[in-house]
Design a protein around this motif. Structure first.
Motif, short mmCIF file in Angstrom:
data_model
loop_
_atom_site.label_atom_id
_atom_site.label_comp_id
_atom_site.label_asym_id
_atom_site.label_seq_id
_atom_site.Cartn_x
_atom_site.Cartn_y
_atom_site.Cartn_z
N UNK A 71 26.27 11.60 21.87
CA UNK A 71 25.92 10.71 21.72
C UNK A 71 24.53 11.01 22.76
N UNK A 72 24.70 11.06 23.07
CA UNK A 72 24.12 11.52 24.98
C UNK A 72 24.01 10.57 25.49
N UNK A 73 23.22 11.29 26.60
CA UNK A 73 23.09 9.93 28.13
C UNK A 73 22.39 10.53 28.60
N UNK A 74 21.91 9.55 29.33
CA UNK A 74 19.87 9.97 30.22
C UNK A 74 20.35 10.51 31.48
N UNK A 75 21.16 10.10 32.82
CA UNK A 75 21.71 10.40 33.84
C UNK A 75 23.35 11.69 34.03
N UNK A 76 22.94 12.09 34.76
CA UNK A 76 24.17 13.03 35.01
C UNK A 76 25.43 11.88 34.97
N UNK A 77 25.34 11.16 36.69
CA UNK A 77 26.45 9.87 36.24
C UNK A 77 25.84 8.90 35.62
N UNK A 78 26.62 8.68 34.62
CA UNK A 78 25.58 7.09 33.45
C UNK A 78 27.15 6.85 33.16
N UNK A 79 27.39 5.95 32.70
CA UNK A 79 28.83 5.25 32.28
C UNK A 79 28.01 5.70 30.07
#
Length: 416
Positions: A71-79
């Motif tokens: 699904x992906x994420x917005x930042x490298x360090x991201x829940x």
């Protein structure tokens, strides 16, 4: 013909951003006579977006490519990254159970849970599993969040999964000696292990630098101090910006700092330079590989810039820095890399996060043309001997071949 799966969540395909290590491994193994499938994610880590799979499927590759949904994420360090990797791990298991007719699985770690899915499948199938250790989780996470007890609880699943993966490996490739040996820290096992630096293809680097040589021209009299890579928590770009200011105060306006790359701290540091009117710093932004090569070749000094607590060892950019044939200022505190800088003679080690120390080092190298030439020559020699992929990646193929043949011979012996 032996069939291999190469599993990675971070690979650059044709026109994308990112690193090429795992694509090169796939090409190298294909050229060596293996049938290879690259198994990767629908989500492009560096662009933080879903891939255009239809476009990719129309492109030409030497090897097969299989995608698992993430699904992906917005930042490298991201829940959301934790959840995203968990989904990818589950989907990897499903894909392998359906289509996993392989003689060996080669997977990067981290992500730890994705690597674990690959390792557990290999165990069930009775085939070798090789871990490519190119970072340490959760150790690297503590750069962002290091709260006593809280961090231990939060990062426990990452630590647990890492130890499980390490218990299941048949062989280990590490991008440094430290990473190579990490799986054996708590569980010594008599299995093959090799250090293979991320490295690069010197021919590609040199061609890119030459192609862009006329575009990246350094004005007469300027002395360029450059950094290329991520602008994030582990990387001490703030000290570089403030060292540029310090050198301006000393009247060394001919010394210019070039910061190539992007990351979560780029805007904050650009604002710092702007608010303090530090005109000798330029944030170049993301540069395609060939253009980056030209910047590094045009520079006078390259800075491997890390904060004191950074857990990194011998990172991707080192191969490109050495290929450029320029002296290096190193602030990374990895004992392994600091010893290499000193032993191999391609740069100097200094203490991190100290503006005056960095400014002094730059000024000293600015005044030592002969020393810079010697260090630059040593850098290029080390690049050719240890970091050129067509040579160094032979160790990966040899380890893989040995494991497959051993596994098949043991199977034949059991049948007899």
């Amino acid at each position: 013909m032996y069939k291999i799966a190469v599993v990675t969540m971070g690979v650059r395909l044709n026109d994308e951003k990112g690193y090429t290590r795992f694509r090169y491994i796939c090409e190298f193994l294909t050229d060596a006579g293996y049938k290879v499938d690259l198994i990767t994610t629908t989500f492009q880590h560096w662009e933080k977006a879903q891939r255009d799979l239809e476009k990719i499927r129309k492109e030409q590759y030497k090897f097969g490519i299989k995608f698992i949904y993430e699904p992906g994420y917005k930042k490298n360090v991201d829940p959301r990254r934790i959840h995203s990797h968990a989904v990818a791990a589950k989907n990897l298991t499903a894909l392998l159970e359906k289509e996993g007719d392989y003689d060996l699985i080669y997977a990067e770690i981290p992500p730890n849970d994705v690597a674990l899915a690959a390792a557990e499948f290999a165990k069930r199938k009775g085939i070798p599993f090789v871990a490519d250790v190119n970072d340490l989780w959760p150790e690297a996470m503590r750069m962002v969040l290091d709260i006593p007890v809280v961090s231990d609880i939060l990062f426990y699943p990452l630590k647990r999964d890492a130890e499980k993966v390490y218990s299941l490996v048949s062989g280990v490739i590490g991008t440094s000696d430290e990473y190579r040996d990490r799986p054996f820290q708590r569980q010594e096992r008599p299995i093959p292990r090799e250090t293979v630096y991320v490295g690069n293809e010197l021919r590609e680097f040199d061609e890119g630098a030459e192609k862009n040589r006329e575009e990246i021209r350094k004005p007469d009299g300027e002395f360029w101090v450059s950094y290329a890579g991520t602008i994030g928590t582990s990387y001490d770009i703030r000290t570089m910006v403030l060292a540029a200011e310090e050198l301006m105060k000393r009247g060394r306006t001919e010394i210019r700092f070039k910061i190539l790359g992007g990351g979560p701290m780029k805007e904050e540091l650009e604002e710092l330079a702007s608010s303090r009117n530090i005109s000798s710093v330029e944030f170049v932004g993301y540069a395609p590989y060939d253009k980056m090569a030209a910047y590094l070749k045009a520079s006078d000094v390259l800075v491997n810039s890390f904060v004191r607590k950074a857990p990194q060892s011998i990172v991707t950019k080192i191969g490109d820095y050495l290929a450029a044939g320029k002296p290096m200022i190193n602030t990374c505190m990895s004992p392994e890399f600091r010893a290499k800088v000193e032993h191999d003679g391609f740069g100097i080690n200094i203490e991190p996060e100290d503006v005056s120390v960095l400014a002094d080092a730059v000024e000293r190298l600015h005044g030592d043309k002969d020393g810079c030439a010697r260090m630059g020559q040593k850098a290029r020699e080390i690049a050719e001997e240890q970091f050129d992929r067509p040579k160094s990646y032979r160790k990966i193929e040899a380890l893989i071949r040995g494991l497959i043949e051993k596994n098949q011979n043991e199977g034949e012996t059991w049948k007899d």
